[in-house]
Design a protein around this motif. Structure first.
Motif, PDB file in Angstrom:
ATOM      1  N   LEU A  51       0.836  -1.205   0.000  1.00 28.31           N
ATOM      2  CA  LEU A  51       0.000   0.000   0.000  1.00 28.31           C
ATOM      3  C   LEU A  51       0.869   1.252   0.000  1.00 28.31           C
ATOM      4  O   LEU A  51       0.686   2.166  -0.815  1.00 28.31           O
ATOM      5  CB  LEU A  51      -0.925   0.003   1.217  1.00 28.31           C
ATOM      6  CG  LEU A  51      -1.718   1.286   1.457  1.00 28.31           C
ATOM      7  CD1 LEU A  51      -2.739   1.507   0.348  1.00 28.31           C
ATOM      8  CD2 LEU A  51      -2.396   1.242   2.819  1.00 28.31           C
ATOM      9  N   VAL A  52       1.819   1.310   0.907  1.00 25.78           N
ATOM     10  CA  VAL A  52       2.652   2.497   1.049  1.00 25.78           C
ATOM     11  C   VAL A  52       3.558   2.677  -0.173  1.00 25.78           C
ATOM     12  O   VAL A  52       3.751   3.795  -0.642  1.00 25.78           O
ATOM     13  CB  VAL A  52       3.448   2.428   2.368  1.00 25.78           C
ATOM     14  CG1 VAL A  52       4.477   3.543   2.453  1.00 25.78           C
ATOM     15  CG2 VAL A  52       2.485   2.501   3.549  1.00 25.78           C
ATOM     16  N   HIS A  53       4.076   1.595  -0.711  1.00 30.65           N
ATOM     17  CA  HIS A  53       4.915   1.707  -1.906  1.00 30.65           C
ATOM     18  C   HIS A  53       4.109   2.264  -3.080  1.00 30.65           C
ATOM     19  O   HIS A  53       4.577   3.169  -3.795  1.00 30.65           O
ATOM     20  CB  HIS A  53       5.518   0.349  -2.261  1.00 30.65           C
ATOM     21  CG  HIS A  53       6.420   0.406  -3.447  1.00 30.65           C
ATOM     22  ND1 HIS A  53       7.660   1.001  -3.406  1.00 30.65           N
ATOM     23  CD2 HIS A  53       6.237  -0.023  -4.716  1.00 30.65           C
ATOM     24  CE1 HIS A  53       8.211   0.934  -4.606  1.00 30.65           C
ATOM     25  NE2 HIS A  53       7.372   0.315  -5.420  1.00 30.65           N
ATOM     26  N   LEU A  54       2.924   1.742  -3.285  1.00 26.84           N
ATOM     27  CA  LEU A  54       2.076   2.237  -4.366  1.00 26.84           C
ATOM     28  C   LEU A  54       1.720   3.706  -4.145  1.00 26.84           C
ATOM     29  O   LEU A  54       1.716   4.506  -5.089  1.00 26.84           O
ATOM     30  CB  LEU A  54       0.800   1.389  -4.462  1.00 26.84           C
ATOM     31  CG  LEU A  54       0.999  -0.049  -4.936  1.00 26.84           C
ATOM     32  CD1 LEU A  54      -0.257  -0.877  -4.670  1.00 26.84           C
ATOM     33  CD2 LEU A  54       1.407  -0.096  -6.399  1.00 26.84           C
ATOM     34  N   PHE A  55       1.435   4.070  -2.910  1.00 26.47           N
ATOM     35  CA  PHE A  55       1.134   5.460  -2.572  1.00 26.47           C
ATOM     36  C   PHE A  55       2.305   6.372  -2.942  1.00 26.47           C
ATOM     37  O   PHE A  55       2.132   7.403  -3.593  1.00 26.47           O
ATOM     38  CB  PHE A  55       0.812   5.564  -1.075  1.00 26.47           C
ATOM     39  CG  PHE A  55       0.773   6.963  -0.561  1.00 26.47           C
ATOM     40  CD1 PHE A  55      -0.297   7.791  -0.848  1.00 26.47           C
ATOM     41  CD2 PHE A  55       1.804   7.453   0.225  1.00 26.47           C
ATOM     42  CE1 PHE A  55      -0.343   9.100  -0.364  1.00 26.47           C
ATOM     43  CE2 PHE A  55       1.768   8.747   0.709  1.00 26.47           C
ATOM     44  CZ  PHE A  55       0.696   9.574   0.408  1.00 26.47           C
ATOM     45  N   TYR A  56       3.511   6.000  -2.543  1.00 25.26           N
ATOM     46  CA  TYR A  56       4.672   6.852  -2.811  1.00 25.26           C
ATOM     47  C   TYR A  56       5.044   6.900  -4.288  1.00 25.26           C
ATOM     48  O   TYR A  56       5.690   7.853  -4.726  1.00 25.26           O
ATOM     49  CB  TYR A  56       5.866   6.456  -1.937  1.00 25.26           C
ATOM     50  CG  TYR A  56       5.774   7.104  -0.586  1.00 25.26           C
ATOM     51  CD1 TYR A  56       5.961   8.475  -0.443  1.00 25.26           C
ATOM     52  CD2 TYR A  56       5.453   6.374   0.541  1.00 25.26           C
ATOM     53  CE1 TYR A  56       5.846   9.094   0.792  1.00 25.26           C
ATOM     54  CE2 TYR A  56       5.338   6.979   1.776  1.00 25.26           C
ATOM     55  CZ  TYR A  56       5.532   8.338   1.885  1.00 25.26           C
ATOM     56  OH  TYR A  56       5.407   8.946   3.116  1.00 25.26           O
ATOM     57  N   GLN A  57       4.623   5.927  -5.076  1.00 25.56           N
ATOM     58  CA  GLN A  57       4.823   6.031  -6.517  1.00 25.56           C
ATOM     59  C   GLN A  57       4.046   7.246  -7.053  1.00 25.56           C
ATOM     60  O   GLN A  57       4.537   7.963  -7.919  1.00 25.56           O
ATOM     61  CB  GLN A  57       4.373   4.755  -7.224  1.00 25.56           C
ATOM     62  CG  GLN A  57       5.334   3.611  -7.035  1.00 25.56           C
ATOM     63  CD  GLN A  57       4.882   2.352  -7.734  1.00 25.56           C
ATOM     64  OE1 GLN A  57       3.686   2.097  -7.920  1.00 25.56           O
ATOM     65  NE2 GLN A  57       5.842   1.534  -8.131  1.00 25.56           N
TER      66      GLN A  57
ATOM     67  N   LEU B  84      -4.997  12.126  -0.530  1.00 28.78           N
ATOM     68  CA  LEU B  84      -6.064  11.125  -0.579  1.00 28.78           C
ATOM     69  C   LEU B  84      -6.225  10.525  -1.978  1.00 28.78           C
ATOM     70  O   LEU B  84      -6.529   9.339  -2.106  1.00 28.78           O
ATOM     71  CB  LEU B  84      -7.392  11.713  -0.106  1.00 28.78           C
ATOM     72  CG  LEU B  84      -7.537  11.857   1.399  1.00 28.78           C
ATOM     73  CD1 LEU B  84      -8.873  12.512   1.743  1.00 28.78           C
ATOM     74  CD2 LEU B  84      -7.425  10.501   2.112  1.00 28.78           C
ATOM     75  N   ARG B  85      -6.003  11.305  -3.009  1.00 22.65           N
ATOM     76  CA  ARG B  85      -6.110  10.792  -4.375  1.00 22.65           C
ATOM     77  C   ARG B  85      -5.071   9.676  -4.594  1.00 22.65           C
ATOM     78  O   ARG B  85      -5.398   8.603  -5.106  1.00 22.65           O
ATOM     79  CB  ARG B  85      -5.918  11.922  -5.379  1.00 22.65           C
ATOM     80  CG  ARG B  85      -6.100  11.505  -6.819  1.00 22.65           C
ATOM     81  CD  ARG B  85      -6.070  12.682  -7.791  1.00 22.65           C
ATOM     82  NE  ARG B  85      -4.839  13.482  -7.677  1.00 22.65           N
ATOM     83  CZ  ARG B  85      -4.769  14.684  -7.088  1.00 22.65           C
ATOM     84  NH1 ARG B  85      -5.840  15.245  -6.559  1.00 22.65           N
ATOM     85  NH2 ARG B  85      -3.618  15.341  -7.036  1.00 22.65           N
ATOM     86  N   HIS B  86      -3.837   9.916  -4.161  1.00 22.68           N
ATOM     87  CA  HIS B  86      -2.798   8.889  -4.326  1.00 22.68           C
ATOM     88  C   HIS B  86      -3.072   7.683  -3.425  1.00 22.68           C
ATOM     89  O   HIS B  86      -2.824   6.539  -3.817  1.00 22.68           O
ATOM     90  CB  HIS B  86      -1.413   9.467  -4.040  1.00 22.68           C
ATOM     91  CG  HIS B  86      -1.018  10.507  -5.022  1.00 22.68           C
ATOM     92  ND1 HIS B  86      -0.893  10.269  -6.374  1.00 22.68           N
ATOM     93  CD2 HIS B  86      -0.751  11.828  -4.863  1.00 22.68           C
ATOM     94  CE1 HIS B  86      -0.547  11.380  -6.999  1.00 22.68           C
ATOM     95  NE2 HIS B  86      -0.461  12.342  -6.100  1.00 22.68           N
TER      96      HIS B  86
END
Length: 130
Positions: A23-29, A94-96
């Motif tokens: 989750l966090v990796h995808l968010f930071y992308q 929130l979008r990311h």
């Protein structure tokens, strides 16, 4: 001693460390490409921020207490004071996060529970009008 389903933590129920790290990796992308949010992360490499956020979420949802062992109490609002967090930053964050969460394809109830927390947390970080 074996836990019953009623005692199982959210962390365990959704897949533990692997799920939160993903989750966090995808968010930071998404953050890495965001002109509004990227400047809030002064480190050249987003890796340290990604690690801190993953550890925080894992601890919050019932996983290991590694975050507190290394960083003390989360004090989220205090840690975000140096940054201008307005409604636009809130919305971008929130979008990311929504994009990342959608890629996990969690069961609907778990998705709702996690999203409810994330929207609450994002709103509580706003420290600048506008």
């Amino acid at each position: 001693m074996q836990q019953t389903a009623a005692e199982e933590s959210f962390y365990d129920r959704v897949g533990g460390e692997q799920t939160f790290r993903r989750l966090v990796h995808l968010f930071y992308q998404g953050v890495a490409q965001d002109e509004l949010l990227r400047p809030m992360y002064p480190e050249e490499d987003l890796g340290p921020a990604e690690e801190r956020f993953a550890l925080f979420l894992m601890q919050y949802w019932g996983g290991p207490r590694t975050y507190s062992e290394h960083r003390g109490h989360p004090r989220l609002r205090m840690r975000h004071v140096p940054f201008r967090v307005d409604r636009a930053a809130h919305d971008a964050w929130l979008r990311h996060m929504r994009t990342a969460l959608d890629q996990l394809a969690l069961p609907a109830e778990d998705d709702r529970e996690l999203w409810h927390y994330l929207t609450y947390a994002a709103a509580s970080m706003i420290n600048t009008a506008g």
